[in-house]
Motif scaffolding. Structure first.
Motif, PDB file in Angstrom:
ATOM      1  N   SER A  45       0.830  -1.208   0.000  1.00 41.14           N
ATOM      2  CA  SER A  45       0.000   0.000   0.000  1.00 41.14           C
ATOM      3  C   SER A  45       0.861   1.254   0.000  1.00 41.14           C
ATOM      4  O   SER A  45       0.528   2.252  -0.649  1.00 41.14           O
ATOM      5  CB  SER A  45      -0.943  -0.003   1.199  1.00 41.14           C
ATOM      6  OG  SER A  45      -0.207  -0.018   2.399  1.00 41.14           O
ATOM      7  N   LEU A  48       2.306   1.613  -3.587  1.00 40.92           N
ATOM      8  CA  LEU A  48       1.262   2.054  -4.509  1.00 40.92           C
ATOM      9  C   LEU A  48       0.944   3.532  -4.320  1.00 40.92           C
ATOM     10  O   LEU A  48       0.839   4.283  -5.300  1.00 40.92           O
ATOM     11  CB  LEU A  48       0.002   1.203  -4.309  1.00 40.92           C
ATOM     12  CG  LEU A  48      -1.170   1.528  -5.237  1.00 40.92           C
ATOM     13  CD1 LEU A  48      -0.784   1.251  -6.685  1.00 40.92           C
ATOM     14  CD2 LEU A  48      -2.385   0.718  -4.842  1.00 40.92           C
ATOM     15  N   THR A  49       0.819   3.973  -3.076  1.00 39.52           N
ATOM     16  CA  THR A  49       0.533   5.379  -2.804  1.00 39.52           C
ATOM     17  C   THR A  49       1.652   6.268  -3.320  1.00 39.52           C
ATOM     18  O   THR A  49       1.408   7.314  -3.929  1.00 39.52           O
ATOM     19  CB  THR A  49       0.358   5.601  -1.285  1.00 39.52           C
ATOM     20  OG1 THR A  49      -0.677   4.742  -0.818  1.00 39.52           O
ATOM     21  CG2 THR A  49       0.031   7.033  -0.974  1.00 39.52           C
ATOM     22  N   SER A 132       6.166   0.941   6.390  1.00 44.98           N
ATOM     23  CA  SER A 132       5.964  -0.504   6.406  1.00 44.98           C
ATOM     24  C   SER A 132       6.136  -1.113   7.785  1.00 44.98           C
ATOM     25  O   SER A 132       5.589  -2.167   8.078  1.00 44.98           O
ATOM     26  CB  SER A 132       6.907  -1.181   5.416  1.00 44.98           C
ATOM     27  OG  SER A 132       8.244  -1.036   5.839  1.00 44.98           O
TER      28      SER A 132
END
Length: 163
Positions: A45, A48-49, A132
């Motif tokens: 995520s 992707l962001t 992360s």
């Protein structure tokens, strides 16, 4: 060709070491893969962001606006200095275009290499690595990373000026 032999050599050293330490090497390998897969899923995520943000910056036309607005001979270097904290691949593509435009051994080519080498992708590191593992980045962390990039760019210019 010879590096593939080195990889096999390292593999056998790890297996032999595990056997001597009486560790189930196969189970340890499988557990490592499971943990690695979970880490990749947790990071997805954030990656992707970050990629969406970089694509929005590139497609917004903001960089083209600055190129057209200011008629500076070294605008490519300034853009590289601005883009480098966000994206290494964008900085690399700017560096390649500087190589094509001015030449690798020109003052602009060498300065572009310095800029790409002494600075880092601050925002990528902060969002990817800290995000992360669940650490909320502070303003001090972001500012210190950007300060290091600015100091590196200034030192690159000074080194090239005095050479």
């Amino acid at each position: 060709m010879k590096s593939s032999y080195f990889i096999i050599f390292i593999f056998f050293i790890v297996v032999i070491y595990g056997v001597f330490k009486k560790v189930n090497v196969y189970d340890s390998f499988i557990n490592g893969i499971k943990e690695g897969a979970i880490s990749v899923i947790n990071m997805f995520s954030f990656i992707l962001t970050f990629m969406i943000a970089i694509n929005l910056l590139n497609s917004s036309g903001l960089i083209d606006y600055f190129v057209n607005k200011f008629d500076i001979k070294f605008i490519d270097l300034l853009i590289q200095m601005i883009v480098r904290p966000f994206s290494s691949s964008s900085s690399l593509s700017i560096m390649m275009s500087i190589y094509e435009k001015y030449g690798v051994d020109s003052i602009y080519g060498v300065l572009s290499t310095f800029i790409h080498s002494v600075s880092d992708t601050t925002f990528y590191i902060i969002t990817f690595y800290y995000g992360s593992i669940g650490i909320k980045p502070s303003l001090k962390l972001i500012l210190s990373g950007l300060l290091v990039n600015v100091i590196g760019s200034i030192l690159s210019v000074l080194v090239m000026y005095f050479l």
